[in-house]
Motif scaffolding. Sequence first.
Motif, PDB file in Angstrom:
ATOM      1  N   SER A   8       0.819  -1.213   0.000  1.00 58.07           N
ATOM      2  CA  SER A   8       0.000   0.000   0.000  1.00 58.07           C
ATOM      3  C   SER A   8       0.850   1.260   0.000  1.00 58.07           C
ATOM      4  O   SER A   8       0.478   2.277  -0.593  1.00 58.07           O
ATOM      5  CB  SER A   8      -0.934   0.003   1.219  1.00 58.07           C
ATOM      6  N   ALA A   9       2.004   1.174   0.655  1.00 58.27           N
ATOM      7  CA  ALA A   9       2.882   2.347   0.726  1.00 58.27           C
ATOM      8  C   ALA A   9       3.453   2.724  -0.630  1.00 58.27           C
ATOM      9  O   ALA A   9       3.931   3.848  -0.819  1.00 58.27           O
ATOM     10  CB  ALA A   9       4.018   2.078   1.712  1.00 58.27           C
ATOM     11  N   ASP A  10       3.399   1.807  -1.600  1.00 52.44           N
ATOM     12  CA  ASP A  10       3.957   2.061  -2.933  1.00 52.44           C
ATOM     13  C   ASP A  10       2.976   2.772  -3.862  1.00 52.44           C
ATOM     14  O   ASP A  10       3.346   3.099  -4.992  1.00 52.44           O
ATOM     15  CB  ASP A  10       4.365   0.737  -3.596  1.00 52.44           C
ATOM     16  N   ARG A  11       1.746   2.983  -3.420  1.00 50.07           N
ATOM     17  CA  ARG A  11       0.730   3.505  -4.334  1.00 50.07           C
ATOM     18  C   ARG A  11       1.101   4.844  -4.986  1.00 50.07           C
ATOM     19  O   ARG A  11       0.949   4.996  -6.204  1.00 50.07           O
ATOM     20  CB  ARG A  11      -0.620   3.607  -3.610  1.00 50.07           C
ATOM     21  N   PRO A  12       1.603   5.829  -4.256  1.00 51.57           N
ATOM     22  CA  PRO A  12       1.997   7.078  -4.922  1.00 51.57           C
ATOM     23  C   PRO A  12       3.102   6.874  -5.963  1.00 51.57           C
ATOM     24  O   PRO A  12       3.060   7.455  -7.048  1.00 51.57           O
ATOM     25  CB  PRO A  12       2.474   7.962  -3.760  1.00 51.57           C
ATOM     26  N   ALA A  13       4.081   6.019  -5.634  1.00 52.89           N
ATOM     27  CA  ALA A  13       5.181   5.761  -6.569  1.00 52.89           C
ATOM     28  C   ALA A  13       4.686   5.029  -7.805  1.00 52.89           C
ATOM     29  O   ALA A  13       5.138   5.304  -8.924  1.00 52.89           O
ATOM     30  CB  ALA A  13       6.274   4.954  -5.867  1.00 52.89           C
ATOM     31  N   ILE A  14       3.755   4.092  -7.635  1.00 47.76           N
ATOM     32  CA  ILE A  14       3.206   3.352  -8.771  1.00 47.76           C
ATOM     33  C   ILE A  14       2.485   4.311  -9.716  1.00 47.76           C
ATOM     34  O   ILE A  14       2.648   4.227 -10.939  1.00 47.76           O
ATOM     35  CB  ILE A  14       2.256   2.244  -8.278  1.00 47.76           C
ATOM     36  N   ARG A  15       1.700   5.211  -9.167  1.00 43.07           N
ATOM     37  CA  ARG A  15       1.006   6.192 -10.014  1.00 43.07           C
ATOM     38  C   ARG A  15       2.000   7.060 -10.774  1.00 43.07           C
ATOM     39  O   ARG A  15       1.806   7.357 -11.957  1.00 43.07           O
ATOM     40  CB  ARG A  15       0.085   7.068  -9.158  1.00 43.07           C
TER      41      ARG A  15
END
Length: 243
Positions: A8-15
């Motif tokens: 979940s913590a990766d969501r901004p980076a994935i976007r």
Amino acid sequence: MEIRTATSADRPAIRDVARRSLQASYSLDLEAITTAVSEWYDEDTLEERLDDADRRILAAEREGQVVGFAESERSADGETATILWLHVDPAYRGQGVADALFDRTRESLAEGGVERVAGRVLADNDDGNDFYEAQGFEQVGREEVEIAGRTHVENVYAEEGGGGLQSIRAADGATVYVDESDWDEGSTGKFYTVYADEDATEHYGYFCSNCNRLANAMDAMGRIECDSCGNARKATRWDAAYL
């Protein structure tokens, strides 16, 4: 570089990676890219995908920064899977990130029982299409996908056959054999002939290359239709019902 399961913590980076990758690889306008990223990778949608047992999102991390990710989806029977997206930040391309994500995705899927992998990439992404061909995949179909209200063509790739019969497991648990040298064109992908025995003496049915699933058997008029994705081959003879 570390390839790991996304969190979940990766969501901004994935976007952010998705946005940069789409801008660099596709002939989409800024509005379309913004809309696509918002629809596909918003907080709630990503959270649902991360929690979905049939989805795998792997992140490539270098020096604490997510520089790429791969998203795949397993079929309902768990035997096939499709790599839906493989995005790499343009600043890190040419450094083996895509290859590492691709290889680890295939390994992870195989560990989960997946026997056959397909991939999808928009037709206007030359680098993406070249990438799948370099992995030994061949284009087996084309589909239409809607992005920000506009229709785009998406190519479907699958692993090339070795010239012989490829064994797969049917829904009833039986092992059947796909002849990738004997096929008919469907509306969105090839239909390969499937045999019940390794000697190819007993016809079993057909394998739909568009969704990597066994398709319905041919009817008396020569029609084949996949009830999973709708891929269809027209009848080989006149159907009296339409005369």
